[in-house]
Motif scaffolding. Structure first.
Motif, short mmCIF file in Angstrom:
data_model
loop_
_atom_site.label_atom_id
_atom_site.label_comp_id
_atom_site.label_asym_id
_atom_site.label_seq_id
_atom_site.Cartn_x
_atom_site.Cartn_y
_atom_site.Cartn_z
N ARG A 118 0.97 -1.05 0.20
CA ARG A 118 -0.11 -0.27 -0.14
C ARG A 118 1.15 1.42 -0.07
O ARG A 118 1.85 1.22 0.55
N HIS A 146 -7.96 -0.71 -6.26
CA HIS A 146 -7.10 -0.58 -4.80
C HIS A 146 -8.22 -2.06 -5.34
O HIS A 146 -9.52 -2.39 -4.65
N ARG A 186 -9.61 5.67 -4.73
CA ARG A 186 -9.46 4.84 -5.83
C ARG A 186 -9.61 2.89 -5.85
O ARG A 186 -9.82 2.48 -6.39
N VAL A 187 -11.27 3.30 -4.40
CA VAL A 187 -12.51 2.25 -4.74
C VAL A 187 -12.93 2.81 -5.24
O VAL A 187 -13.51 1.46 -6.36
N ARG A 240 -16.17 7.35 1.38
CA ARG A 240 -15.27 8.05 3.08
C ARG A 240 -14.74 9.84 1.20
O ARG A 240 -14.61 9.71 0.29
N GLN A 242 -12.07 12.18 1.07
CA GLN A 242 -10.43 11.75 1.45
C GLN A 242 -9.54 12.28 1.83
O GLN A 242 -9.30 12.65 0.72
N PRO A 280 -17.03 0.96 1.92
CA PRO A 280 -15.40 0.50 2.37
C PRO A 280 -14.61 0.66 3.55
O PRO A 280 -13.71 -0.50 4.05
N GLY A 281 -15.22 1.38 3.78
CA GLY A 281 -14.72 1.70 5.31
C GLY A 281 -13.11 2.36 5.17
O GLY A 281 -13.08 1.81 3.94
N PRO A 282 -12.90 2.94 6.57
CA PRO A 282 -13.43 3.43 7.41
C PRO A 282 -14.58 4.54 7.23
O PRO A 282 -14.27 5.21 6.94
#
Ligand code: ASP
Length: 331
Positions: A118, A146, A186-187, A240, A242, A280-282
């Motif tokens: 990562r 990701h 990236r998600v 979220r 970022q 995806p969390g958090p």
């Protein structure tokens, strides 16, 4: 259930590395998902051990914070019987000025059998992959990709649909709304590619400043009005903000953002009556998602996403080390 068809042996997954969903064919995605199913079953047993990767060394090199991804890669490697070592950048020589390439050469010299990376910079994982001799798995690079997150999301969705008796060959016909900081996520990128490859229609919703230009060209439908983006959607994936990747002010305030883009119980009513909720969390409860929604037992599959994360990472580690292990048909 076999979700699709793929070539035999090593041709089912001909890549050395897992750098992004962009490099994968639809049948390769399906192969990674199908091969995760036995691991889902194993992970539900009291004894979760396999000797598949016995004797192999896996290094998890994390240059950016992580809870779920690091833990689940560690658990995945250990359940497969590998020796797993975690390298946290905060305690490494990166802080002493070592270049990424020198770090890669160092990890390579230790003869790791797989390296999971990562990194905060987009493209850093590809760079490391070009300098080492073993398979490299991207655990998130900047706002680029990701891939294991997108794969675990697809696996969680497939399981949830199957439990509702809606098992289908793929996600054809499903409308999936992804809402949040699309620009830096990236998600989002990996999920758009993965969900579209599996046949879903993807709607993207973000404030204008957080929507990348030209998403229509990749077949996604952009929205700035969350209510409109939710209309009749089968799945709602919340992301979220970022903040760590933002330079400058992108939203007026968290309160304003929640007002326009937060997923509330009331707002969810615009989606399909049984729409599934993902994240995806958090999570930042009360910002992009309300607790009442995140904790809905029948609709939220957020904890299932975490569960599937271990199985999908076991699948990826197993498949990518088959050549090293001399598995028949893979050498
Ligand atoms: N955990 C995900 C990632 O690493 C999502 C996020 O941090 O918002 O990209």
């Amino acid at each position: 259930m076999t979700f699709g068809r793929y070539p035999a042996g090593g041709l089912a997954f001909p890549h050395r590395d897992l750098l992004g969903i962009a490099q994968l064919e639809r049948h390769e995605i399906l192969y990674l998902l199908d091969e995760a199913e036995p691991w889902v079953d194993l992970n539900r047993q009291p004894s979760k051990h396999s000797d598949t990767l016995a004797g192999l060394t896996i290094i998890n090199a994390f240059f950016e914070n992580s809870t779920r991804t690091l833990l689940s890669f560690e658990i995945a490697g250990k359940r497969l019987g590998a020796d797993v070592v975690n390298m946290h950048a905060a305690q490494s020589s990166v802080k002493k000025g070592e270049t990424l390439i020198d770090t890669a050469i160092t990890l390579n010299a230790m003869r790791a059998d797989a390296i999971v990376i990562r990194h905060g910079s987009s493209g850093a994982v590809d760079l490391i992959a070009s300098k080492v001799d073993c398979p490299v798995l991207n655990a998130g690079d900047g706002s680029h990709e990701h891939p294991t997150q997108a794969l675990l999301d697809a696996l969680a969705l497939r399981h949830a649909l199957r439990e509702r008796g809606e098992a289908a060959e793929d996600f054809t016909g499903l409308v999936i709304t992804i809402c949040g900081d699309i620009l830096h996520s990236r998600v989002a990128r990996s999920n758009i590619l993965c969900l579209q490859a599996l046949g879903a229609s993807v709607r993207l919703c973000a404030p204008p400043a957080l929507m990348p230009a030209g998403v229509e060209t990749i077949g996604a439908e952009p929205f700035h009005d969350f209510d409109a983006a939710l209309e009749g959607a089968d799945v709602v994936m919340m992301l979220r903000l970022q903040n760590e990747r933002m330079q400058g002010q992108f939203i007026p305030s968290a309160r304003e953002y929640h007002h326009l883009y937060g997923l509330t119980l009331e707002r969810l009513k615009r989606a399909a009556p049984d729409a599934l909720v993902m994240h995806p969390g958090p999570m930042n409860r009360g910002v992009e998602i309300d607790s009442e929604v995140a904790d809905m037992l029948d609709r939220s599959i957020i904890t299932r996403q975490v569960e599937m994360g271990v199985a999908i990472r076991m699948s990826c580690l197993d498949i990518l080390t088959r050549r090293t292990r001399g598995v028949e048909g893979w050498t």
